[in-house]
Design a protein around this motif. Structure first.
Motif, short mmCIF file in Angstrom:
data_model
loop_
_atom_site.label_atom_id
_atom_site.label_comp_id
_atom_site.label_asym_id
_atom_site.label_seq_id
_atom_site.Cartn_x
_atom_site.Cartn_y
_atom_site.Cartn_z
N ILE A 108 0.85 -1.20 0.00
CA ILE A 108 0.00 0.00 0.00
C ILE A 108 0.87 1.24 0.00
O ILE A 108 0.65 2.18 -0.77
CB ILE A 108 -0.95 -0.02 1.21
CG1 ILE A 108 -1.97 -1.17 1.07
CG2 ILE A 108 -1.67 1.32 1.35
CD1 ILE A 108 -2.82 -1.39 2.31
N GLU A 109 1.88 1.26 0.86
CA GLU A 109 2.80 2.40 0.95
C GLU A 109 3.58 2.58 -0.35
O GLU A 109 3.94 3.71 -0.72
CB GLU A 109 3.77 2.21 2.12
CG GLU A 109 3.13 2.30 3.49
CD GLU A 109 2.72 3.72 3.85
OE1 GLU A 109 3.24 4.67 3.22
OE2 GLU A 109 1.87 3.89 4.75
N ALA A 110 3.84 1.49 -1.06
CA ALA A 110 4.62 1.55 -2.30
C ALA A 110 3.84 2.17 -3.46
O ALA A 110 4.42 2.45 -4.51
CB ALA A 110 5.09 0.17 -2.68
N GLY A 111 2.53 2.33 -3.29
CA GLY A 111 1.73 2.91 -4.36
C GLY A 111 1.16 1.89 -5.33
O GLY A 111 0.78 2.26 -6.45
N CYS A 112 1.10 0.63 -4.93
CA CYS A 112 0.47 -0.38 -5.78
C CYS A 112 -1.00 -0.01 -6.00
O CYS A 112 -1.65 0.52 -5.10
CB CYS A 112 0.58 -1.77 -5.17
SG CYS A 112 2.26 -2.42 -5.20
N ALA A 113 -1.51 -0.32 -7.17
CA ALA A 113 -2.88 0.06 -7.52
C ALA A 113 -3.91 -0.75 -6.73
O ALA A 113 -5.06 -0.31 -6.57
CB ALA A 113 -3.11 -0.13 -9.01
N ALA A 114 -3.53 -1.93 -6.26
CA ALA A 114 -4.40 -2.77 -5.44
C ALA A 114 -3.52 -3.82 -4.77
O ALA A 114 -2.35 -4.00 -5.13
CB ALA A 114 -5.48 -3.45 -6.28
N VAL A 115 -4.09 -4.50 -3.79
CA VAL A 115 -3.39 -5.57 -3.10
C VAL A 115 -4.29 -6.79 -3.06
O VAL A 115 -5.46 -6.70 -2.73
CB VAL A 115 -3.01 -5.16 -1.65
CG1 VAL A 115 -2.33 -6.32 -0.93
CG2 VAL A 115 -2.11 -3.93 -1.66
#
Length: 383
Positions: A108-115
């Motif tokens: 989430i902190e890395a800026g992924c579009a979703a998890v």
């Protein structure tokens, strides 16, 4: 004698079913849910920590028509690579998390579009839902609850004895309810199984009991041929009911092949704009030409064409002229020659050895006056 007016046949339906109404969410720039097209996903096979190799494979998937890509994150090195990958990828990146909840927060902190999370194998996952929901909400990051038959929660395995459709659906709905309790509903759900029959029923149960977007997948579907058949059967059954908002074809094959098959399935159901379509007969004792070789050479010669053309490659006098006439461009072959049709009219007859080059030449002419279709990759249909 009374003459019956048969009239013109009604046009085929644009799609086979209306989409099931769902909540809407965004995975980066890609809309997911019933208001948006069904999207094609795949997953990288590289070590995520190898940023260059992972980005190279993502670029290949993007070129093949992939809409959303998933990357595995089993280690701290993989988590450390996520900011660079998410920042440079041309399509949304979803982090795939198992076992360690700390990597959910890192993604989430890395800026992924979703998890994507698999509650069945993340330690004490239910105890961390409130924290995960808060972090995801603060960053506007959707969560996919991905339940797999091979990693179902032990409590449900004890209750049902095995990964039944009811067990898979109950697991996903339970986890969704925990997020909902904390005011977080930006969720997508998948319940994957290697048996298409079990998988289909699990998704049908979900469709009846919730309005979350659903990600379709037959997990561990097998080698390319077997996996393609399983996925096509399962996806076709569900999409025919309007169920499914994103898909991933899981093959023991390069991920680009997954994307090609996924796009093909959606195009075949008019859920993704078609591009080039080759209609070719399966050949039989009536054929007077090597249809297999002819179709392969035409397909190779037109690879990458963007125009939505239907090209018929036919090898006998029974169905050949009719199919060729119905296509944008076609050939009816026999007796060492081929009649070339353009928009229903015979424009020339050429020797057999000139059929391929003539079809390619005429296809290029047609492409110049045809608007490219949006979306999906090349469609090849064998009749």
């Amino acid at each position: 004698m009374t003459q019956v007016e048969l009239g013109m046949p009604a046009p085929p339906p644009e799609t086979l079913a209306e989409r099931r109404r769902t909540r809407q969410l965004r995975v980066g720039p890609v809309g997911v849910g019933s208001d948006h097209p069904v999207s094609v996903q795949s997953m990288t096979t590289t070590v995520t920590a190898d940023v260059n190799a992972t980005l190279q494979q993502i670029a290949e998937l993007t070129a093949a028509g992939c809409d959303i890509v998933r990357v595995a994150c089993p280690s701290a090195d993989d988590a450390a690579a996520l900011p660079a990958i998410a920042g440079k990828s041309k399509i949304p990146v979803v982090a795939d998390i198992h076992f360690q909840p700390k990597y959910v927060f890192a993604a989430i902190e890395a800026g992924c579009a979703a998890v994507r999370v698999n509650p069945g194998n993340i330690k004490r996952f239910d105890d961390r839902v409130a924290e995960i929901a808060r972090e995801a909400a603060d960053h506007g990051t959707p969560i996919r609850i991905g339940v797999n038959a091979g990693s179902l929660d032990e409590r449900l395995m004890r209750k049902y004895g095995r990964a039944t459709p009811e067990a898979l659906a109950e697991s996903a709905l339970w986890e969704a309810s925990l997020f909902s309790e904390h005011g977080f509903d930006d969720l997508k759900i998948s319940v994957k199984h290697n048996d298409p029959v079990v998988m289909v029923r699990a998704y049908e149960i979900l469709a009846e009991r919730c309005d979350y977007p659903l990600h379709l997948g037959v997990t561990e579907a097998g080698p390319a041929f077997q996996g393609t058949v399983k996925s096509a059967v399962a996806f076709g059954t569900l999409l025919r009911q309007g169920i499914g908002d994103t898909i991933r074809v899981s093959l023991s094959a390069p991920p680009v092949e997954e994307v090609k098959v996924g796009a093909q399935i959606l195009q075949s159901m008019n859920l993704r704009p078609r591009k080039l379509e080759i209609v070719s007969c399966p050949s039989c004792g009536r054929a007077q030409v090597d249809v297999y070789k002819l179709a392969e050479e035409v397909t190779a010669g037109l690879e990458g064409m963007e125009a939505p053309l239907r090209v018929a490659v036919m090898g006998c006098v029974v169905n050949g002229p009719g199919e060729a006439r119905e296509a944008d461009l076609g050939v009816a072959s026999g007796n060492g020659k081929g009649q070339i049709f353009v928009k229903g009219e015979v424009i020339k007859t050429v020797p057999e050895q000139q059929i391929v080059e003539t079809l390619i030449e005429e296809a290029l002419k047609l492409a110049e006056t045809t608007e490219p279709a949006d979306g999906g990759g090349v469609t090849v249909v064998a009749g």
